[in-house]
Design a protein around this motif. Structure first.
Motif, PDB file in Angstrom:
ATOM      1  N   ILE A 221      44.221  53.580  48.663  1.00  0.00           N
ATOM      2  CA  ILE A 221      44.217  52.167  49.063  1.00  0.00           C
ATOM      3  C   ILE A 221      44.314  51.215  47.867  1.00  0.00           C
ATOM      4  N   GLU A 222      45.023  51.632  46.825  1.00  0.00           N
ATOM      5  CA  GLU A 222      45.408  50.737  45.732  1.00  0.00           C
ATOM      6  C   GLU A 222      44.227  49.998  45.090  1.00  0.00           C
ATOM      7  N   ARG A 223      43.288  50.737  44.585  1.00  0.00           N
ATOM      8  CA  ARG A 223      42.108  50.294  43.830  1.00  0.00           C
ATOM      9  C   ARG A 223      40.943  49.830  44.696  1.00  0.00           C
ATOM     10  N   TRP A 224      41.149  49.624  45.983  1.00  0.00           N
ATOM     11  CA  TRP A 224      40.030  49.254  46.844  1.00  0.00           C
ATOM     12  C   TRP A 224      39.064  50.413  47.035  1.00  0.00           C
ATOM     13  N   GLU A 225      39.404  51.587  46.494  1.00  0.00           N
ATOM     14  CA  GLU A 225      38.511  52.733  46.642  1.00  0.00           C
ATOM     15  C   GLU A 225      37.161  52.492  45.976  1.00  0.00           C
ATOM     16  N   PHE A 226      37.133  51.686  44.921  1.00  0.00           N
ATOM     17  CA  PHE A 226      35.867  51.458  44.215  1.00  0.00           C
ATOM     18  C   PHE A 226      34.877  50.694  45.093  1.00  0.00           C
ATOM     19  N   LEU A 250      41.532  61.696  47.117  1.00  0.00           N
ATOM     20  CA  LEU A 250      41.457  60.312  46.659  1.00  0.00           C
ATOM     21  C   LEU A 250      42.434  60.049  45.521  1.00  0.00           C
ATOM     22  N   GLU A 251      43.180  58.958  45.626  1.00  0.00           N
ATOM     23  CA  GLU A 251      43.934  58.496  44.466  1.00  0.00           C
ATOM     24  C   GLU A 251      43.129  57.392  43.799  1.00  0.00           C
ATOM     25  N   ILE A 252      42.912  57.529  42.488  1.00  0.00           N
ATOM     26  CA  ILE A 252      42.112  56.593  41.719  1.00  0.00           C
ATOM     27  C   ILE A 252      43.040  55.716  40.883  1.00  0.00           C
ATOM     28  N   HIS A 253      42.778  54.383  40.938  1.00  0.00           N
ATOM     29  CA  HIS A 253      43.603  53.397  40.236  1.00  0.00           C
ATOM     30  C   HIS A 253      42.729  52.670  39.217  1.00  0.00           C
TER      31      HIS A 253
END
Length: 337
Positions: A221-226, A250-253
């Protein structure tokens, strides 16, 4: 001249033994072939998980030493050193290797390029009757979800992405009944009723769907993962309760973030029981940005080692019904979380 078997009794014994052996082998293979629906308990699973945790704990000590070497504090460590000093060189990803050993088979599901994810033990949910998968971030590419459907009998997939209006074309029409799409976004808090884009927390969506557990959770979700994962995980860390999912892709940005901030967030994942078992940099993103390409995107797959999820514990088993698969022995997976 008499036949040789008439002259030598040993021939008679040999023929008799051969016939008995043949009948025994035929009897051994009588009946239906082994069914993949029959659950086979994995008695060594707890030992393998415990061994992997011991190995991972050694990594935590190595990370502290590496921070002292290049810091000496987290605030002094750069995510990506801008030049060749210090040497040997490093990047942030060297501090967070995927050092946990998945206790099952590891398999890439989905496209070999962007879109595929690495999963630990898809066989564990192959016939699980209440298998639940959540996928956040679709972007018209659903090869990962399509392969989950192909590898399982009953997994239901809930997909969310406010930027599109459906799953990608990879989902076969014959399996569409096992998919559920909503144009919602994932966030740390629910949006108000008048918000132009509907945003929900994972827990709100689970309540909406009547779910208490997710087997496989994919988040891109384009950095909203944090923000999103912090909102979900922090209460579980405080309470000591296990997270409501079995594994996380998870993709981490790492956009606009310091090493110290990232370390705090990562250690929150570890405190909640998440252990990385696979990682790879997003080289597609780096390549498409040409000379300005960076390595601040990476794919990680985590296993949740707390609680009773299907990937770390054998589920409750029940005997097969006589008429369920044609034979009344063995076990199958029963409802479990």
């Amino acid at each position: 001249m008499a036949a040789s078997w008439q002259r030598n009794p040993r021939y008679i014994v040999f023929i008799f033994v051969t016939i008995l052996a043949t009948l025994y082998l035929i009897g051994s293979f009588d009946g239906p072939p082994p069914s993949r629906h029959r659950f086979m308990p994995d008695h060594d699973l707890p030992d393998r998980v415990a061994r992997a945790e011991r190995i991972y704990n050694k990594l935590l000590l190595d990370r502290k030493d590496l921070i002292k070497k290049f810091g000496p504090t987290p605030n002094d460590v750069a995510l990506f050193p801008p030049n060749k000093d210090p040497w040997p060189a490093y990047t942030v990803w060297d501090f967070f290797p995927a050092a946990f050993n998945c206790p099952h088979e590891i398999q890439r599901l989905g496209a070999l390029g962007d879109g595929g994810k690495w999963v630990c033990g898809i066989s564990r949910v192959e016939t699980k009757p209440d298998c639940i998968v959540y996928s956040f971030g679709i972007n018209y590419e659903s090869s990962f979800e399509a392969e989950i459907l192909a590898h399982t009998d009953r997994c239901q997939i809930w997909g969310y992405d406010f930027s599109v209006n459906a799953f990608g074309p990879e989902i076969p029409s014959s399996q569409a009944y096992r998919t559920h799409f909503r144009p919602y976004g994932l966030a740390g808090t629910d949006s108000g009723p008048d918000a132009p884009t509907k945003m929900y927390t994972i827990e709100s969506l689970m309540k909406m769907n009547g779910h208490t557990h997710i087997d496989i959770l994919k988040v891109d979700i384009e950095r909203w993962e944090f923000e999103t994962l912090a909102a979900l995980i922090k209460p579980y860390v405080v309470s000591g309760k296990p997270l409501p999912f079995g594994q996380l892709q998870l993709e981490i940005h790492l956009w606009d973030m310091s090493f110290a901030e990232y370390l705090t967030w990562w250690e929150m994942l570890e405190a909640a029981g998440l252990r990385p078992f696979w990682t790879e940099p997003n080289l597609v993103y780096q390549n498409y940005n040409g000379d300005e390409g960076t390595t601040d995107l990476a794919e990680y797959s985590f296993l949740n080692i707390k609680g009773e999820n299907i990937f770390i514990k054998d589920p409750t088993r029940r005997p097969l019904d006589e008429d369920e698969y044609g034979h009344g022995h063995g076990h199958v997976v029963g409802p479990t979380h």
